[in-house]
Structures are given as structure tokens and as C-alpha cells.
Design an enzyme around this catalytic site. Structure first.
Site, short mmCIF file in Angstrom:
data_model
loop_
_atom_site.label_atom_id
_atom_site.label_comp_id
_atom_site.label_asym_id
_atom_site.label_seq_id
_atom_site.Cartn_x
_atom_site.Cartn_y
_atom_site.Cartn_z
N ILE A 11 -1.25 -2.73 6.62
CA ILE A 11 0.02 -2.95 5.92
C ILE A 11 0.27 -4.47 5.82
O ILE A 11 1.15 -5.01 6.49
CB ILE A 11 1.19 -2.24 6.63
CG1 ILE A 11 0.85 -0.77 6.89
CG2 ILE A 11 2.46 -2.32 5.78
CD1 ILE A 11 1.92 0.01 7.63
N PRO A 12 -0.51 -5.16 4.99
CA PRO A 12 -0.27 -6.59 4.83
C PRO A 12 1.04 -6.84 4.10
O PRO A 12 1.47 -6.01 3.29
CB PRO A 12 -1.47 -7.05 4.00
CG PRO A 12 -1.89 -5.84 3.24
CD PRO A 12 -1.58 -4.66 4.14
N HIS A 13 1.68 -7.95 4.40
CA HIS A 13 2.92 -8.27 3.71
C HIS A 13 3.15 -9.77 3.65
O HIS A 13 2.63 -10.52 4.46
CB HIS A 13 4.11 -7.56 4.35
CG HIS A 13 4.14 -7.61 5.84
ND1 HIS A 13 3.35 -6.80 6.62
CD2 HIS A 13 4.83 -8.37 6.69
CE1 HIS A 13 3.58 -7.05 7.90
NE2 HIS A 13 4.47 -8.02 7.97
N GLY A 14 3.90 -10.15 2.64
CA GLY A 14 4.21 -11.56 2.47
C GLY A 14 5.62 -11.73 1.96
O GLY A 14 6.10 -10.93 1.16
#
Length: 157
Positions: A70-73
Site C-alpha cells: 500500500i504505497p502512498h504519497g
């Protein structure tokens, strides 16, 4: 509690759902998603989002086990908050850690000035759903993009 919708642009949309894509590594996956997020109007500067996501990955990898990352930015390059879902055609190595092999990627883009921490609410609700083996299996077997969208859009936050 409501469905995942903000403004006139849905946080989850069919245009940011990708099934069985051929990739070899994390960089290829992230570049593909941020490129599509920009071309669909969610992001004004794909490079800025990519850098924000990579920076977050370097702090704490987002592979959580069960073949999921669950990558996020969070950056001002995100015009509309979004959640992209990508399923790879085969397992790819996300990190060097034990839980680093993944197939299901949920990339969350959040504007710098997000007032309601939507991404944290979604991560929380999604994490609960992903503990359900039937939910995960359905995402792994789904052949129809529209049905994958319906399954994800049914998550309430």
C-alpha cells in the site's frame, strides 16, 4: 460512514484499476501508476508524486504481507485524492524483507493539504478487508475491471 467519494471525481475509479500487468519491480509499478494518475487528471506533476511515494517507501516499506503493498504519497502535485489498484501478472519483489513479494498494489495519492486524512481512513478500512481471505482471493481472481472497481468501491470509510 460513506462510500469513497470526494468532489466530482471518485477517489476510486475504473480508470485507475489495472489487472494482470507485467512488471519486474517496484519502480516499474510506481511509474506506471503515477503516469496514469497524471494522464487521468489526478496529478499535476507525476515526478513529484513518484518522489513522494519513493521517499515514503524508503522510510518504511509498505509491503504488508499477503502479497499486498500500500504505497502512498502526500504532495501538492495531487490535484484530487485517489486510490489506484494494480494487480501484477506474477509475484514481484517489492522489498528485500520476508513479506516483500507482492501482487496487489494500492497506491494512494493525497493532496498536501488534505483536511480529512482520507488516506488513513482508507488504509485502515482496506487493511481490515484484506484480512478477509475471501476478499483477497476475489481480488486475485477477478477478471473484470468493473467488478474489481465495484468490490473496492463497496469499502466504506
Amino acid at each position: 460512514m460513506g462510500k469513497i467519494q470526494e468532489n466530482d471525481k471518485g477517489v476510486i475509479s475504473e480508470e485507475l484499476i489495472f489487472l494482470d500487468k507485467e512488471f519486474e519491480n517496484q519502480e516499474e509499478v510506481l511509474q506506471f501508476i503515477v503516469n496514469n494518475a497524471e494522464s487521468n487528471g489526478y496529478v499535476t506533476d507525476k515526478d513529484k508524486l513518484y518522489e513522494a511515494v519513493k521517499k515514503r517507501e524508503q522510510e518504511v516499506p509498505t509491503a504488508i504481507g499477503y502479497s499486498i503493498a500500500i504505497p502512498h504519497g502526500k504532495t501538492d502535485a495531487v490535484a484530487h485524492p485517489f486510490i489506484a489498484f494494480l494487480r501484477t501478472a506474477k509475484d514481484i519483489k517489492w522489498t528485500n524483507q520476508k513479506e516483500g513479494m507482492i501482487r496487489l498494489v494500492f497506491l494512494i495519492g493525497v493532496p498536501e493539504k488534505s483536511e480529512n486524512n482520507l488516506h488513513l481512513k482508507f488504509i485502515s478500512q482496506l487493511s481490515k478487508k484484506l484480512l478477509d481471505e475471501d476478499f483477497r482471493e476475489k481480488l486475485l481472481r477477478q477478471t473484470d475491471k468493473k467488478r474489481a472497481f465495484q468490490q473496492l468501491n463497496a469499502i466504506e470509510i
